[in-house]
Design a protein around this motif. Sequence first.
Motif, PDB file in Angstrom:
ATOM      1  N   GLU A  48     119.849  91.360  77.155  1.00  0.00           N
ATOM      2  CA  GLU A  48     120.103  92.781  77.404  1.00  0.00           C
ATOM      3  C   GLU A  48     121.584  93.018  77.698  1.00  0.00           C
ATOM      4  N   GLU A  49     122.149  92.198  78.574  1.00  0.00           N
ATOM      5  CA  GLU A  49     123.568  92.342  78.906  1.00  0.00           C
ATOM      6  C   GLU A  49     124.467  92.041  77.713  1.00  0.00           C
ATOM      7  N   GLU A  50     124.089  91.037  76.936  1.00  0.00           N
ATOM      8  CA  GLU A  50     124.872  90.689  75.744  1.00  0.00           C
ATOM      9  C   GLU A  50     124.909  91.860  74.764  1.00  0.00           C
ATOM     10  N   LEU A  51     123.765  92.486  74.539  1.00  0.00           N
ATOM     11  CA  LEU A  51     123.697  93.605  73.601  1.00  0.00           C
ATOM     12  C   LEU A  51     124.483  94.805  74.114  1.00  0.00           C
ATOM     13  N   LYS A  52     124.388  95.072  75.408  1.00  0.00           N
ATOM     14  CA  LYS A  52     125.164  96.171  75.985  1.00  0.00           C
ATOM     15  C   LYS A  52     126.659  95.927  75.811  1.00  0.00           C
ATOM     16  N   GLY A  53     127.034  94.648  75.855  1.00  0.00           N
ATOM     17  CA  GLY A  53     128.434  94.294  75.662  1.00  0.00           C
ATOM     18  C   GLY A  53     128.931  94.595  74.260  1.00  0.00           C
ATOM     19  N   MET A  54     128.022  94.823  73.331  1.00  0.00           N
ATOM     20  CA  MET A  54     128.385  95.191  71.959  1.00  0.00           C
ATOM     21  C   MET A  54     128.545  96.697  71.801  1.00  0.00           C
ATOM     22  N   GLY A  55     128.358  97.428  72.920  1.00  0.00           N
ATOM     23  CA  GLY A  55     128.583  98.870  72.885  1.00  0.00           C
ATOM     24  C   GLY A  55     127.378  99.704  72.509  1.00  0.00           C
ATOM     25  N   VAL A  56     126.176  99.116  72.610  1.00  0.00           N
ATOM     26  CA  VAL A  56     124.971  99.869  72.299  1.00  0.00           C
ATOM     27  C   VAL A  56     124.088  99.953  73.540  1.00  0.00           C
ATOM     28  N   ASN A  57     123.116 100.854  73.501  1.00  0.00           N
ATOM     29  CA  ASN A  57     122.126 100.929  74.560  1.00  0.00           C
ATOM     30  C   ASN A  57     121.092  99.831  74.324  1.00  0.00           C
ATOM     31  N   ALA A  58     120.717  99.116  75.367  1.00  0.00           N
ATOM     32  CA  ALA A  58     119.743  98.037  75.228  1.00  0.00           C
ATOM     33  C   ALA A  58     118.929  97.910  76.500  1.00  0.00           C
ATOM     34  N   LYS A  59     117.656  97.604  76.332  1.00  0.00           N
ATOM     35  CA  LYS A  59     116.805  97.413  77.502  1.00  0.00           C
ATOM     36  C   LYS A  59     115.664  96.474  77.175  1.00  0.00           C
ATOM     37  N   ALA A  60     115.396  95.540  78.109  1.00  0.00           N
ATOM     38  CA  ALA A  60     114.285  94.595  77.987  1.00  0.00           C
ATOM     39  C   ALA A  60     113.085  95.139  78.751  1.00  0.00           C
ATOM     40  N   TYR A  61     111.910  95.002  78.140  1.00  0.00           N
ATOM     41  CA  TYR A  61     110.666  95.463  78.767  1.00  0.00           C
ATOM     42  C   TYR A  61     109.658  94.303  78.784  1.00  0.00           C
ATOM     43  N   LYS A  62     109.093  94.050  79.936  1.00  0.00           N
ATOM     44  CA  LYS A  62     108.005  93.076  79.999  1.00  0.00           C
ATOM     45  C   LYS A  62     106.742  93.786  79.553  1.00  0.00           C
ATOM     46  N   SER A  63     106.172  93.333  78.438  1.00  0.00           N
ATOM     47  CA  SER A  63     105.021  94.034  77.876  1.00  0.00           C
ATOM     48  C   SER A  63     104.220  93.082  77.000  1.00  0.00           C
ATOM     49  N   ASN A  64     102.920  93.207  77.058  1.00  0.00           N
ATOM     50  CA  ASN A  64     102.013  92.397  76.248  1.00  0.00           C
ATOM     51  C   ASN A  64     101.537  93.232  75.070  1.00  0.00           C
ATOM     52  N   ALA A  65     102.056  92.942  73.886  1.00  0.00           N
ATOM     53  CA  ALA A  65     101.710  93.729  72.703  1.00  0.00           C
ATOM     54  C   ALA A  65     100.253  93.569  72.298  1.00  0.00           C
ATOM     55  N   ALA A  66      99.583  92.537  72.804  1.00  0.00           N
ATOM     56  CA  ALA A  66      98.162  92.346  72.505  1.00  0.00           C
ATOM     57  C   ALA A  66      97.282  93.343  73.250  1.00  0.00           C
ATOM     58  N   SER A  67      97.873  94.086  74.184  1.00  0.00           N
ATOM     59  CA  SER A  67      97.156  95.107  74.933  1.00  0.00           C
ATOM     60  C   SER A  67      97.533  96.491  74.405  1.00  0.00           C
ATOM     61  N   TYR A  68      96.536  97.259  73.960  1.00  0.00           N
ATOM     62  CA  TYR A  68      96.837  98.601  73.452  1.00  0.00           C
ATOM     63  C   TYR A  68      97.377  99.495  74.566  1.00  0.00           C
ATOM     64  N   GLU A  69      96.817  99.362  75.761  1.00  0.00           N
ATOM     65  CA  GLU A  69      97.273 100.165  76.899  1.00  0.00           C
ATOM     66  C   GLU A  69      98.750  99.906  77.195  1.00  0.00           C
ATOM     67  N   GLU A  70      99.145  98.625  77.192  1.00  0.00           N
ATOM     68  CA  GLU A  70     100.551  98.298  77.457  1.00  0.00           C
ATOM     69  C   GLU A  70     101.451  98.758  76.301  1.00  0.00           C
ATOM     70  N   SER A  71     100.933  98.702  75.089  1.00  0.00           N
ATOM     71  CA  SER A  71     101.717  99.155  73.934  1.00  0.00           C
ATOM     72  C   SER A  71     101.983 100.647  74.019  1.00  0.00           C
ATOM     73  N   GLU A  72     100.972 101.415  74.404  1.00  0.00           N
ATOM     74  CA  GLU A  72     101.159 102.861  74.570  1.00  0.00           C
ATOM     75  C   GLU A  72     102.189 103.160  75.659  1.00  0.00           C
ATOM     76  N   LYS A  73     102.104 102.427  76.759  1.00  0.00           N
ATOM     77  CA  LYS A  73     103.052 102.625  77.854  1.00  0.00           C
ATOM     78  C   LYS A  73     104.470 102.273  77.408  1.00  0.00           C
ATOM     79  N   LEU A  74     104.589 101.188  76.640  1.00  0.00           N
ATOM     80  CA  LEU A  74     105.901 100.786  76.152  1.00  0.00           C
ATOM     81  C   LEU A  74     106.531 101.885  75.302  1.00  0.00           C
ATOM     82  N   ILE A  75     105.763 102.424  74.368  1.00  0.00           N
ATOM     83  CA  ILE A  75     106.288 103.483  73.502  1.00  0.00           C
ATOM     84  C   ILE A  75     106.741 104.673  74.346  1.00  0.00           C
ATOM     85  N   ALA A  76     105.934 105.048  75.334  1.00  0.00           N
ATOM     86  CA  ALA A  76     106.298 106.176  76.205  1.00  0.00           C
ATOM     87  C   ALA A  76     107.582 105.878  76.977  1.00  0.00           C
ATOM     88  N   ASP A  77     107.712 104.648  77.479  1.00  0.00           N
ATOM     89  CA  ASP A  77     108.906 104.270  78.240  1.00  0.00           C
ATOM     90  C   ASP A  77     110.149 104.278  77.351  1.00  0.00           C
TER      91      ASP A  77
END
Length: 249
Positions: A48-77
Amino acid sequence: MKLLEGKNVIITGASRGIGKGIARVFAQHGANIAFTYSASEAPALELEEELKGMGVNAKAYKSNAASYEESEKLIADVLNDFDGTIDVLINNAGITKDNLLMRMSEADFDQVIDINLKSVFNMTKAAQRTFLKQRKGSIINMSSVVGVKGNAGQANYAASKAGMIGFTKSIALELGSRNIRCNAIAPGFIETEMTGKLDEKVVQGWRDAIPLKRGGSTEDIANACLFFASDLSSYVTGQVLNVDGGMLT
C-alpha cells in the motif's frame, strides 16, 4: 503514456505474487489500486505504501472473496474510499490444494472451488450494479493453462479454473450490451516467490519444456491485464488469453 490514468481498480489477492505484480504495473500507468489480502497484513501494508509512493491512491483491505457478504462489503467500502466509481475488477485470489483424486479430501476440493471460483461469482455480482450504473467496466478473471488442458493431481484446481473460463464467456454475453467487458487470462509457469523455493533442477526442467525456454514473470501477466483493462482492448470481450511462453501451442 499512462494507459489507466485516474482509473479505479480492484485486485483480489494482491499482497504477493501475480496480484502484487499487477498492482505495481497498474500504478505505474496511473491507476488507483484497491486490493485485498487474507492473512498477510504486513506485506499488504508495505505494498500500500509503495503504491502511494507512485502518486496514486491505494488501500489494502482484509477480505475473504469466498464470502459473498464480505465481497459486498468490500465493494461498498471501495466505492466510499475511491470517489464512488470502479473501472476495473481483477479476480485474482486463488489457492492450490494439490493431490491425486484418490487422496483428495472433500474439504480440499470445496475450499479450492470456493476461493478460486465462487469468489469470482461473489465479486462480479457485487460489482455488477456499479458497472451497470456506469454503463462501462472491465472484468478480468485469472484462470490458468491448467483450466484449459487439465493436470494430474490438480482436479480441484483445474475444475475451478475451467469453471472460471465458462463464467467469463457467459458474463461477456450478459453484460456486453452495457459496455461491460469480461475476459480471462490463463498464465502458464510464472516464476514468483513460491517457485523460488523449489529445487532449481526441477524449475529448469520446466523452463526447458517451454518453447520460449523461460518461465514467465509477474510483469508478463500484468501487461496482459493492462491490455484488457485499458481502451486498447475496447472491442475485446469473452476471450481467454494464454500467457504461457507457448506451452499450449
